[in-house]
Design a protein around this motif. Sequence first.
Motif, mmCIF file in Angstrom:
data_model
loop_
_atom_site.group_PDB
_atom_site.id
_atom_site.type_symbol
_atom_site.label_atom_id
_atom_site.label_comp_id
_atom_site.label_asym_id
_atom_site.label_seq_id
_atom_site.Cartn_x
_atom_site.Cartn_y
_atom_site.Cartn_z
ATOM 1 N N ARG A 5 -59.598 2.727 -12.491
ATOM 2 C CA ARG A 5 -59.027 2.193 -11.264
ATOM 3 C C ARG A 5 -57.585 1.740 -11.412
ATOM 4 O O ARG A 5 -56.923 1.450 -10.415
ATOM 5 C CB ARG A 5 -59.879 1.019 -10.753
ATOM 6 C CG ARG A 5 -61.260 1.420 -10.292
ATOM 7 C CD ARG A 5 -61.909 0.321 -9.483
ATOM 8 N NE ARG A 5 -62.114 -0.879 -10.250
ATOM 9 C CZ ARG A 5 -63.208 -1.123 -10.985
ATOM 10 N NH1 ARG A 5 -64.180 -0.216 -11.036
ATOM 11 N NH2 ARG A 5 -63.338 -2.244 -11.658
ATOM 12 N N GLN A 6 -57.098 1.629 -12.630
ATOM 13 C CA GLN A 6 -55.718 1.201 -12.824
ATOM 14 C C GLN A 6 -55.105 1.899 -14.025
ATOM 15 O O GLN A 6 -55.805 2.460 -14.863
ATOM 16 C CB GLN A 6 -55.637 -0.320 -12.996
ATOM 17 C CG GLN A 6 -56.398 -0.864 -14.188
ATOM 18 C CD GLN A 6 -56.365 -2.381 -14.250
ATOM 19 O OE1 GLN A 6 -56.251 -3.054 -13.231
ATOM 20 N NE2 GLN A 6 -56.443 -2.923 -15.450
ATOM 21 N N LYS B 223 -47.330 -2.965 -17.575
ATOM 22 C CA LYS B 223 -48.152 -3.791 -16.696
ATOM 23 C C LYS B 223 -49.230 -2.933 -16.040
ATOM 24 O O LYS B 223 -48.997 -1.774 -15.709
ATOM 25 C CB LYS B 223 -47.289 -4.445 -15.611
ATOM 26 C CG LYS B 223 -46.225 -5.390 -16.149
ATOM 27 C CD LYS B 223 -45.410 -5.976 -15.004
ATOM 28 C CE LYS B 223 -44.327 -6.906 -15.531
ATOM 29 N NZ LYS B 223 -43.507 -7.466 -14.422
ATOM 30 N N PRO B 224 -50.427 -3.513 -15.826
ATOM 31 C CA PRO B 224 -51.484 -2.761 -15.128
ATOM 32 C C PRO B 224 -51.167 -2.610 -13.642
ATOM 33 O O PRO B 224 -50.738 -3.561 -12.992
ATOM 34 C CB PRO B 224 -52.730 -3.615 -15.356
ATOM 35 C CG PRO B 224 -52.209 -5.000 -15.579
ATOM 36 C CD PRO B 224 -50.877 -4.849 -16.259
ATOM 37 N N VAL B 225 -51.346 -1.421 -13.138
ATOM 38 C CA VAL B 225 -51.079 -1.117 -11.734
ATOM 39 C C VAL B 225 -52.311 -0.447 -11.145
ATOM 40 O O VAL B 225 -52.872 0.481 -11.742
ATOM 41 C CB VAL B 225 -49.859 -0.180 -11.582
ATOM 42 C CG1 VAL B 225 -49.634 0.193 -10.125
ATOM 43 C CG2 VAL B 225 -48.618 -0.822 -12.171
ATOM 44 N N ALA B 226 -52.753 -0.938 -9.996
ATOM 45 C CA ALA B 226 -53.907 -0.326 -9.331
ATOM 46 C C ALA B 226 -53.549 1.083 -8.855
ATOM 47 O O ALA B 226 -52.439 1.328 -8.379
ATOM 48 C CB ALA B 226 -54.349 -1.180 -8.151
ATOM 49 N N ILE B 227 -54.509 2.000 -8.997
ATOM 50 C CA ILE B 227 -54.316 3.374 -8.540
ATOM 51 C C ILE B 227 -55.218 3.591 -7.326
ATOM 52 O O ILE B 227 -56.421 3.810 -7.470
ATOM 53 C CB ILE B 227 -54.686 4.390 -9.640
ATOM 54 C CG1 ILE B 227 -54.008 4.050 -10.967
ATOM 55 C CG2 ILE B 227 -54.307 5.799 -9.209
ATOM 56 C CD1 ILE B 227 -54.499 4.904 -12.117
ATOM 57 N N ALA B 228 -54.641 3.519 -6.148
ATOM 58 C CA ALA B 228 -55.444 3.656 -4.938
ATOM 59 C C ALA B 228 -56.100 5.031 -4.844
ATOM 60 O O ALA B 228 -57.181 5.175 -4.265
ATOM 61 C CB ALA B 228 -54.567 3.405 -3.711
ATOM 62 N N SER B 229 -55.465 6.029 -5.429
ATOM 63 C CA SER B 229 -55.956 7.407 -5.297
ATOM 64 C C SER B 229 -56.743 7.876 -6.513
ATOM 65 O O SER B 229 -56.964 9.084 -6.674
ATOM 66 C CB SER B 229 -54.770 8.356 -5.086
ATOM 67 O OG SER B 229 -53.934 8.384 -6.230
#
Length: 205
Positions: free
Chosen positions: A94-95, A101-107
Amino acid sequence: MTGSARKADHPIEPFFLERWSPRSFSGEPVPDTVLQSAFEAARWAPSAFNAQPWRFLFARPGDQTWTDYLSFLNPRNGLWANRASALIVIVSARQAERDGKPVAIASHGFDTGAAWANFAHQALLLGWHTHGIGGFDRDAARERLGIPDDHDVLAMIALGRRTDPQDLHEDFRAAERPNGRKPITETIFSGRFGAPAFPERRNAA
C-alpha cells in the motif's frame, strides 16, 4: 466453445481472445522456466512512481506449503483448484518509499492488476492457462505466509494446462467454456459518465 470461437467487435491481437479462465487442469508439473517467464512479464507492468507494489507468492504440488495454499481456498474452489500445477497468492504493497519517506500509493491495487494481466498473457503464450480466485481466506493466507500488515492480500491464481472438462467435478462442467464480454458501448464513455463514446456518425445530406 473455444477461445478461437470468440469474436471481437474491433481489431485486436488474437491472443486476447484466447485467454480465458478454465477450471479443468491436468495437474502436470509446471517448469521453473514457465513461471520465471510469466513473473518476468509481470515485472514489466507499469506502476505509479515505478513503485512496483506487486508481490507474488506461489506453491506447487509437493512443496512444503502446498497444503497451506489448498487450505486457503473455500470448499467449492477446492473442488477444482487442487488439480492446478501452481497456486499463487497476489499481494500488493500500500505504500512505497520516496526520498526516504513512506508514501501511500492510491493506485497500488490497479498497478498490481496490471502485473497480473501481464502474467496471465505470458503464461498463455507459453501454453498455460490461469484462473483468478477471489474465494479464499485472506486472513489465513496473511498469517501462514507471513504477509506484512501494510500489504493487501488481493487474490489467488490457479495455473495449469487445460484438460478434458469431463475430468472436472460435475458442478463445473457445463460452465467450462470462455465467456463473452459486454460491448464497449456499455463500459466506455466520452467525457462524462454515461455519455456515448462513439455515437453513430451520419454524413450530412
